[in-house]
Design an enzyme around this catalytic site. Structure first.
Site, short mmCIF file in Angstrom:
data_model
loop_
_atom_site.label_atom_id
_atom_site.label_comp_id
_atom_site.label_asym_id
_atom_site.label_seq_id
_atom_site.Cartn_x
_atom_site.Cartn_y
_atom_site.Cartn_z
N VAL A 165 0.96 -1.40 -0.38
CA VAL A 165 0.08 -0.33 -0.14
C VAL A 165 0.38 1.68 0.30
CG1 VAL A 165 -1.88 -1.12 0.96
CG2 VAL A 165 -0.15 0.01 2.36
N TYR A 166 2.39 1.60 0.22
CA TYR A 166 3.20 2.45 0.21
C TYR A 166 3.03 2.94 -1.37
CZ TYR A 166 4.37 1.43 4.81
OH TYR A 166 4.83 0.33 5.65
N SER A 167 3.08 3.65 -1.96
CA SER A 167 2.46 4.79 -2.55
C SER A 167 2.06 4.23 -3.97
CB SER A 167 3.75 5.42 -2.58
OG SER A 167 4.50 6.15 -2.69
N ASP A 168 0.97 2.98 -3.69
CA ASP A 168 0.63 2.62 -4.09
C ASP A 168 0.99 1.53 -5.25
OD1 ASP A 168 -2.27 3.64 -4.18
OD2 ASP A 168 -2.02 5.04 -5.10
N GLY A 169 2.03 1.02 -4.64
CA GLY A 169 3.00 -0.19 -4.92
C GLY A 169 4.37 0.57 -5.28
#
Length: 344
Positions: free
Chosen positions: A61-65
């Site tokens: 989930v960090y920066s959408d992958g």
């Protein structure tokens, strides 16, 4: 760098790990954390490895992958020199299969992480949240299959309640499945709820703490002071509501003591806050982040020395809070403490 066992496992992890939440810069929350690209990330990885920081933590989930993608590019050609830690279970999209820890979802999540990281295995894979809609037996069986397939080396959880973690550990023991050896938790001088139940559980069950946000969601950087406005560049302007709550009076009491100890030791406020955590029971590794080389080098200065007992006692007192029921009797009443208080 000091190295420690991850819980009761045979895996050695550094006392400080690097958190790649600043990599990528996508989305409102994570762009406020940082927007480190692959070239900048390679420099931070270089500095980390030179200092003995061998574990790097991220999540889908960090920066959408994008965090996993940037980290994967930054470690290319030196995968065998380090450990990769990532997480899944939180929603990554609006679809019915974009969240949770069911078998279908976990297999998809692991395959996606492997692709983005550019590797064939994940050293520590953690569930980012407890999935109350999926039987723990299904979750553990799917994770065990991924371990047996060589795609995951060790398992952990993150942000579980005590009963959720214990239920999972009991099920793993009952069916002979791979156990969680790590619990990624919020723990800091201004956030000590971990001590009431999860720390004793970790001691009893051999689960090591992987600490996130050790500086209280950016509040123990040394830039926040009593009676002063937030610094203009503080990420708290945009992210305070998304992080753990902190009582302002308690924060300032802790910062006052940190300032005193900084003057006594010649260390910085964040270095002292991190060093305190490194002496706490169950803590296997503390995750530090950095948006630039200067921040990273300052955080690395938290190891290689120790606060003395009197200094630790002052910090303990400044950050102390009364736990909720049923925990407070164990910490306030001698008879409770003598009979059954957790040995922390």
């Amino acid at each position: 760098m000091e190295y420690r066992r991850l819980g009761a496992s045979g895996l050695l992890v550094p006392a400080l790990s690097f958190g790649a939440g600043t990599f990528g810069g996508r989305g409102e929350l994570f762009s406020a954390w940082g927007d480190t690209d692959a070239e900048q990330a390679r420099r931070l990885v270089d500095i980390s490895l030179d200092a003995g920081v061998t574990m790097f933590d991220t999540a889908d989930v960090y920066s959408d992958g994008a965090s996993e993608e940037v980290l994967g590019a930054a470690i290319k050609g030196r995968r065998d020199q380090l450990l990769l830690s990532t997480k899944a279970s939180l929603p990554t999209g609006p679809g019915p299969f974009d969240a949770g820890s069911g078998r279908w979802r976990l297999i998809k999540a692991v395959e996606g992480a492997l692709r983005r990281l550019g590797t064939d295995h994940i050293d520590l894979f953690q569930l980012h949240a407890f999935d109350a809609h999926t039987p723990v037996e299904e979750v553990l069986a799917a994770l065990d299959d991924l371990v047996r397939a060589g795609k995951i080396r060790y398992l952990g959880a993150s942000n579980f309640a005590g009963w959720q973690l214990m239920k999972s550990l009991a099920a793993a023991d009952r069916y002979g499945l791979t156990r969680y050896v790590a619990h990624q938790v919020y723990y800091s001088l201004v956030g000590r709820d971990y001590e009431w139940e999860l720390m004793p559980l970790g001691l009893d069950q051999g689960v090591g703490a992987v600490v996130w946000s050790p500086l209280g969601w950016g509040r123990l950087t040394g830039k926040i002071r009593r009676g002063q406005p937030l610094p203009e560049g503080s990420r708290l302007h945009r992210t305070a509501e998304a992080g753990p709550p902190v009582d302002d009076d308690k924060l300032y009491d802790v910062v006052d003591v940190l300032d005193e100890l900084a003057a006594e030791t010649g260390k910085t406020v964040p270095q002292i806050a991190l060093n305190w955590l490194l002496r706490r029971p169950t803590v296997s590794t503390v995750i530090v982040g950095a948006r630039n080389a200067e921040q990273l080098r300052q955080n690395l200065g938290a190891v290689g020395w120790e606060l003395d007992a009197e200094q630790i006692a002052r910090l303990d007192k400044a950050g102390a809070t009364t736990p909720a029921y049923p925990y407070y009797p164990y910490y306030r009443l001698p008879d409770f403490a003598r009979l059954s208080a957790p040995a922390v």
